[in-house]
Design a protein around this motif. Structure first.
Motif, PDB file in Angstrom:
ATOM      1  N   HIS A  85      34.119  45.000  43.785  1.00  0.00           N
ATOM      2  CA  HIS A  85      35.231  44.495  44.599  1.00  0.00           C
ATOM      3  C   HIS A  85      36.451  45.399  44.652  1.00  0.00           C
ATOM      4  N   LYS A  86      36.327  46.607  44.158  1.00  0.00           N
ATOM      5  CA  LYS A  86      37.481  47.522  44.181  1.00  0.00           C
ATOM      6  C   LYS A  86      37.963  47.718  45.623  1.00  0.00           C
ATOM      7  N   ASN A  87      37.007  47.868  46.560  1.00  0.00           N
ATOM      8  CA  ASN A  87      37.390  48.061  47.971  1.00  0.00           C
ATOM      9  C   ASN A  87      38.131  46.853  48.527  1.00  0.00           C
ATOM     10  N   ASP A  88      37.690  45.665  48.100  1.00  0.00           N
ATOM     11  CA  ASP A  88      38.353  44.436  48.581  1.00  0.00           C
ATOM     12  C   ASP A  88      39.815  44.417  48.129  1.00  0.00           C
ATOM     13  N   PHE A  89      40.048  44.773  46.870  1.00  0.00           N
ATOM     14  CA  PHE A  89      41.419  44.799  46.345  1.00  0.00           C
ATOM     15  C   PHE A  89      42.223  45.914  47.007  1.00  0.00           C
ATOM     16  N   ASP A  90      41.556  47.032  47.220  1.00  0.00           N
ATOM     17  CA  ASP A  90      42.237  48.190  47.808  1.00  0.00           C
ATOM     18  C   ASP A  90      42.705  47.872  49.236  1.00  0.00           C
ATOM     19  N   LYS A  91      41.791  47.249  50.024  1.00  0.00           N
ATOM     20  CA  LYS A  91      42.122  46.922  51.419  1.00  0.00           C
ATOM     21  C   LYS A  91      43.280  45.928  51.477  1.00  0.00           C
ATOM     22  N   LYS A  99      46.587  48.148  38.753  1.00  0.00           N
ATOM     23  CA  LYS A  99      47.178  47.146  39.632  1.00  0.00           C
ATOM     24  C   LYS A  99      46.207  45.974  39.820  1.00  0.00           C
ATOM     25  N   ILE A 100      44.916  46.259  39.887  1.00  0.00           N
ATOM     26  CA  ILE A 100      43.911  45.197  40.032  1.00  0.00           C
ATOM     27  C   ILE A 100      43.990  44.238  38.844  1.00  0.00           C
ATOM     28  N   ILE A 101      44.106  44.797  37.664  1.00  0.00           N
ATOM     29  CA  ILE A 101      44.215  43.956  36.453  1.00  0.00           C
ATOM     30  C   ILE A 101      45.459  43.064  36.549  1.00  0.00           C
ATOM     31  N   ALA A 152      36.110  38.324  39.995  1.00  0.00           N
ATOM     32  CA  ALA A 152      37.310  37.867  40.714  1.00  0.00           C
ATOM     33  C   ALA A 152      37.505  38.778  41.906  1.00  0.00           C
ATOM     34  N   TYR A 153      37.871  38.191  43.055  1.00  0.00           N
ATOM     35  CA  TYR A 153      38.021  39.029  44.259  1.00  0.00           C
ATOM     36  C   TYR A 153      38.903  38.310  45.274  1.00  0.00           C
TER      37      TYR A 153
END
Lengths: 173, 116
Positions: A85-91, A99-101, A152-153
């Motif tokens: 889900h890194k891309n989902d958070f990035d977008k 920052k995701i944490i 989580a996303y």
């Protein structure tokens, strides 16, 4: 010429900038260690299984449920979240790992708990929990019955509102 | 007409059609022909339940343990279900959507023995 008052500077005499800097670093590390120990103590108190070295944060959501994130692996925890889900958070948030944490922790700690449903999958319980902020940002999570964050996303507002509508009907049954 | 992308993706308590109501398997794509299709709902539910069943809590001395061995044992079964799901999506596709399957290739690559 004689020695200046600061001639002993390189040896770090008491009150010198080097001593103060070293002391500040020691104090900062001591505070971080105390904070971490306090965090782990909550998990000890809750008598859950956890891997101390891998714990990233421990928090409670508005239902007072103790919830925590560990590094995990490709199937669970932070490594899983970043892989899937890194891309989902990035977008959504233009977010890097740190920052995701922070985003996940903030949603869980300070966000509104839109719903919490226990899902029983072949005899094992887990939570589907949705959190929101400012009525337009949503985080969907899969959390173990023990409080361990599996995944989580972020999800879109439209999808979130549809899911909330369905869950509210489910809860009324 | 711009086609909507429908992702096939698995996570704990979500998927494979992203997103779905996992209590029933009903997809929530917003595309009526998908969301109201009973065959898709049933397949969606079976696959989701199977995948989520690999997660165990307070097990094997871990807060959350993933049963890689069971996932490997179920490999052919999962591939069959994913194929049925893709075939059904293809069958009902009226040109309004495109499927992006993120799972079939991953499952195909599952080895006989999990390497940690």
């Amino acid at each position: 010429m004689g020695k200046s008052k600061n001639s002993e500077l390189s040896f770090g005499t008491n009150g010198s900038p080097q001593t103060k800097l070293t002391q500040n670093n020691v104090d900062k590390k001591a505070k971080e260690l105390a904070k971490r120990n306090k965090m782990l103590a909550k998990l000890e108190e809750a008598e859950v299984k956890y891997t101390p070295a891998d714990v990233i944060f421990v928090t409670k959501d508005k239902s007072e449920k103790l919830i925590w994130l560990e590094k995990g692996n490709e199937a669970v925890g932070l490594i899983h979240i970043l892989k899937n889900h890194k891309n989902d958070f990035d977008k959504k948030y233009n977010a890097n790992q740190d920052k995701i944490i922070k985003i996940i922790k903030s949603f869980i700690t300070n966000g509104k708990l839109e719903y919490s449903i226990i899902r029983n999958i072949k005899g094992r319980d887990g939570y589907e929990r949705m959190y929101s902020k400012k009525g337009k940002y949503y985080l969907l999570t899969g959390i173990g019955i023990n409080g361990f964050i599996v995944s989580a996303y972020p999800i879109h507002e439209k999808e979130a509102k549809e899911m909330i509508k369905i869950k509210c009907k489910e809860e009324k049954k | 007409m711009k086609k909507q992308i429908v992702k096939i993706k698995l996570d704990y308590l979500q998927g494979p059609i992203w997103l779905s109501d996992i209590s029933t398997g009903k997809p929530l794509t917003g595309i009526d022909i998908i969301d109201n299709d009973e065959k898709i709902r049933e397949l969606n539910y079976k696959i989701s339940e199977m995948f989520s069943s690999y997660y165990e809590f307070d097990s094997h001395d871990q807060a959350c343990w993933f049963n890689y061995e069971q996932e490997r044992k179920d490999k052919e079964k999962m591939l069959s279900l994913l194929k049925q799901l893709n075939d059904r999506l293809n069958e009902i596709n009226d040109g309004s959507f495109k499927v992006k399957d993120l799972e079939t290739e991953r499952v195909k690559k599952l080895l006989h023995k999990h390497i940690n």
